[in-house]
Motif scaffolding. Sequence first.
Motif, PDB file in Angstrom:
ATOM      1  N   PRO A  83       0.920  -1.296   0.268  1.00 23.71           N
ATOM      2  CA  PRO A  83       0.243  -0.424  -0.322  1.00 23.71           C
ATOM      3  C   PRO A  83       0.513   1.589   0.436  1.00 23.71           C
ATOM      4  N   PHE A  84       0.282   2.347  -0.468  1.00 24.34           N
ATOM      5  CA  PHE A  84       1.079   3.727  -0.865  1.00 24.34           C
ATOM      6  C   PHE A  84      -0.130   4.750  -0.500  1.00 24.34           C
ATOM      7  N   GLU A  85       0.779   5.699   0.208  1.00 26.68           N
ATOM      8  CA  GLU A  85       0.187   7.391   0.783  1.00 26.68           C
ATOM      9  C   GLU A  85       0.505   8.165  -0.055  1.00 26.68           C
ATOM     10  N   LYS A  86       0.054   8.848  -1.146  1.00 28.53           N
ATOM     11  CA  LYS A  86       1.170  10.069  -1.892  1.00 28.53           C
ATOM     12  C   LYS A  86       0.632  11.363  -1.233  1.00 28.53           C
ATOM     13  N   ASN A  87       1.322  12.457  -0.968  1.00 32.47           N
ATOM     14  CA  ASN A  87       0.029  13.434  -0.917  1.00 32.47           C
ATOM     15  C   ASN A  87       0.644  14.698  -1.237  1.00 32.47           C
ATOM     16  N   ASN A  88      -0.359  15.412  -1.650  1.00 36.87           N
ATOM     17  CA  ASN A  88      -0.122  16.939  -2.559  1.00 36.87           C
ATOM     18  C   ASN A  88      -0.158  16.763  -3.927  1.00 36.87           C
ATOM     19  N   CYS A  89      -0.696  15.564  -4.473  1.00 37.70           N
ATOM     20  CA  CYS A  89      -0.839  15.435  -5.788  1.00 37.70           C
ATOM     21  C   CYS A  89      -1.714  16.762  -6.381  1.00 37.70           C
ATOM     22  N   CYS A  90      -1.486  17.324  -7.925  1.00 34.49           N
ATOM     23  CA  CYS A  90      -1.799  18.400  -8.191  1.00 34.49           C
ATOM     24  C   CYS A  90      -3.077  17.968  -9.556  1.00 34.49           C
ATOM     25  N   SER A  91      -4.791  18.017  -9.037  1.00 31.28           N
ATOM     26  CA  SER A  91      -5.657  17.648 -10.485  1.00 31.28           C
ATOM     27  C   SER A  91      -5.063  18.414 -11.626  1.00 31.28           C
ATOM     28  N   ASP A  92      -6.541  17.966 -13.234  1.00 30.92           N
ATOM     29  CA  ASP A  92      -5.515  18.234 -13.410  1.00 30.92           C
ATOM     30  C   ASP A  92      -5.307  19.491 -13.994  1.00 30.92           C
ATOM     31  N   ASN A  93      -6.716  20.136 -13.547  1.00 26.06           N
ATOM     32  CA  ASN A  93      -6.517  21.591 -14.030  1.00 26.06           C
ATOM     33  C   ASN A  93      -6.063  22.345 -13.145  1.00 26.06           C
ATOM     34  N   ARG A  94      -4.728  22.103 -12.218  1.00 24.67           N
ATOM     35  CA  ARG A  94      -3.991  22.527 -11.209  1.00 24.67           C
ATOM     36  C   ARG A  94      -5.513  23.203  -9.873  1.00 24.67           C
ATOM     37  N   SER A  95      -6.469  22.951 -10.027  1.00 27.11           N
ATOM     38  CA  SER A  95      -7.190  23.534  -8.650  1.00 27.11           C
ATOM     39  C   SER A  95      -7.429  23.174  -7.581  1.00 27.11           C
ATOM     40  N   LYS A  96      -7.074  21.587  -7.100  1.00 31.27           N
ATOM     41  CA  LYS A  96      -7.518  20.775  -6.074  1.00 31.27           C
ATOM     42  C   LYS A  96      -5.849  20.689  -5.400  1.00 31.27           C
ATOM     43  N   TYR A  97      -5.486  20.270  -4.798  1.00 33.64           N
ATOM     44  CA  TYR A  97      -4.248  19.096  -4.568  1.00 33.64           C
ATOM     45  C   TYR A  97      -5.192  18.051  -3.524  1.00 33.64           C
ATOM     46  N   LEU A  98      -4.593  17.028  -4.141  1.00 34.85           N
ATOM     47  CA  LEU A  98      -5.045  15.209  -3.391  1.00 34.85           C
ATOM     48  C   LEU A  98      -4.250  14.522  -2.482  1.00 34.85           C
ATOM     49  N   ASN A  99      -4.413  14.023  -1.417  1.00 33.38           N
ATOM     50  CA  ASN A  99      -3.954  13.288  -0.806  1.00 33.38           C
ATOM     51  C   ASN A  99      -4.086  11.635  -1.423  1.00 33.38           C
ATOM     52  N   ILE A 100      -3.470  11.058  -1.874  1.00 34.74           N
ATOM     53  CA  ILE A 100      -3.665   9.639  -2.362  1.00 34.74           C
ATOM     54  C   ILE A 100      -3.212   8.315  -1.533  1.00 34.74           C
ATOM     55  N   VAL A 101      -4.737   7.851  -1.160  1.00 36.93           N
ATOM     56  CA  VAL A 101      -4.266   6.632  -0.492  1.00 36.93           C
ATOM     57  C   VAL A 101      -4.247   5.442  -1.184  1.00 36.93           C
ATOM     58  N   ALA A 102      -3.834   3.724  -1.690  1.00 41.43           N
ATOM     59  CA  ALA A 102      -4.202   2.948  -2.585  1.00 41.43           C
ATOM     60  C   ALA A 102      -4.345   1.555  -1.578  1.00 41.43           C
ATOM     61  N   VAL A 103      -4.595   0.499  -1.720  1.00 37.95           N
ATOM     62  CA  VAL A 103      -3.960  -0.560  -1.368  1.00 37.95           C
ATOM     63  C   VAL A 103      -4.860  -1.503  -2.646  1.00 37.95           C
ATOM     64  N   PRO A 104      -4.691  -2.820  -1.389  1.00 38.88           N
ATOM     65  CA  PRO A 104      -4.707  -3.993  -2.230  1.00 38.88           C
ATOM     66  C   PRO A 104      -5.981  -4.956  -2.172  1.00 38.88           C
ATOM     67  N   LEU A 105      -6.369  -5.162  -3.481  1.00 32.30           N
ATOM     68  CA  LEU A 105      -7.913  -6.058  -3.128  1.00 32.30           C
ATOM     69  C   LEU A 105      -7.664  -7.402  -2.958  1.00 32.30           C
ATOM     70  N   PHE A 106      -7.608  -8.173  -2.864  1.00 34.71           N
ATOM     71  CA  PHE A 106      -7.215  -9.661  -2.805  1.00 34.71           C
ATOM     72  C   PHE A 106      -9.008 -10.548  -3.221  1.00 34.71           C
TER      73      PHE A 106
END
Length: 396
Positions: A83-106
């Motif tokens: 799993p990983f976490e990545k902070n302050n990713c910029c949305s396509d139109n640069r208007s939003k900042y996103l924190n992403i959390v991704a986990v596996p599905l089994f």
Amino acid sequence: MKNKELVREDKRGAAYLNKRIIDSAPMSIITIDKNGVITFVNKYYKDISKSKFPLNKSIFKIPFFIREKLCPYYKKLLAEGAPFEKNNCCSDNRSKYLNIVAVPLFDENGNIEGALSMATDVTEAATAKLELGRINNSLKEKVSKKNQELQKTNEKLNKSLKLKSQFISDASHELRTPLSIAKLNLEFFKKQFPCDKKNALEILSAVENEINRVADILSDITFFTAIDEASVEKMELEKIKLNKFIENTSGRIKSLADQKRIKISFKKNKSNPIIEGDKIKLERLLLNIIGNSIKYGKKSGWVKIWTELDSKNKSVKINILDNGIGIEKKDLDRIFDRFYRTSFARNDGEGGFGLGLAICKWIVDQHNGTITVKSTAGRGSVFTITLPTGIDLSHN
Ligand code: ADP
């Protein structure tokens, strides 16, 4: 039969409810299969994503994931289940900042079948942080600028304090000689007393001479301290037309030259050079140099003055040439020092106190200029003052 229908209805209801819950979640949710192909997106994702039909697309080809350098993390997640976490990713139109959390599905057998990826909107916090950073940086810049200014002022003050103490020690040394001579004369007078009138007058006039000398030195010193203090103050800059300025200034000293029948000539410059400078200080500078040319000039001699503009009109040279007694090579390097006089000036009544050229050097320095001298003993000297046509005083 009825029961089976109920179960089916119930399943449909549950699926519908799940979808409603997931769609109203205040975050973007997607699922991807083992190859990174999107299998599900919620409403929030559709709202913030550029892509109208995200399903069945590989995230490894979607600009957002590529630009934000997320692909390697998803690849590792799909391969190893990390799993990983990545902070302050910029949305396509640069208007939003996103924190992403991704986990596996089994799947049921515990094998990785894909991943669930969620993104929360942290725009407010991120922009506040960015703004704070910006304010911080600009504050830092302002503080460092102020610090530099303070340092410069400090350096200036230290320099001026150093100069002052050096000056006081030079001046006291200089004053000691005439005072000692006057004292010795008075002691002698006391011993001789009562003596004849002629003798008494001789001793008293020797004392008077030394007192006059002290008074002269003190008046030069007063002037020097005044301009020394002014060095910390601002210069009074104005545009000066050199032709007129030199003509007027050299005219002011003509009577002194006449006493020795010395001819002062000034050749006007056709380009009519203009400089930016402090008129009163520059006047003092020229009067000192021309005054020296007369003081150390031969009877019926001459002083020639002319100016030269450099090719780019950035600086102008003022030359003052005389055919006076000249300066010996060994003295040339020292004549701009405070209280320095050549042995000739020391022994001859004409000499001053060795402050004139130090004052000139100070004035030229204040104008970011230079002053040089070339001379041949017995033949004459040429002083060259180079001044910039416009002055930047920021480093003074
Ligand atoms: P002073 O008050 O003694 O004239 P200055 O600082 O003006 O002091 O000059 C320093 C010394 O430089 C003088 O004592 C003199 O010996 C020498 N000097 C300056 N200008 C000339 C000149 N034009 N010709 C010859 N000697 C000069």
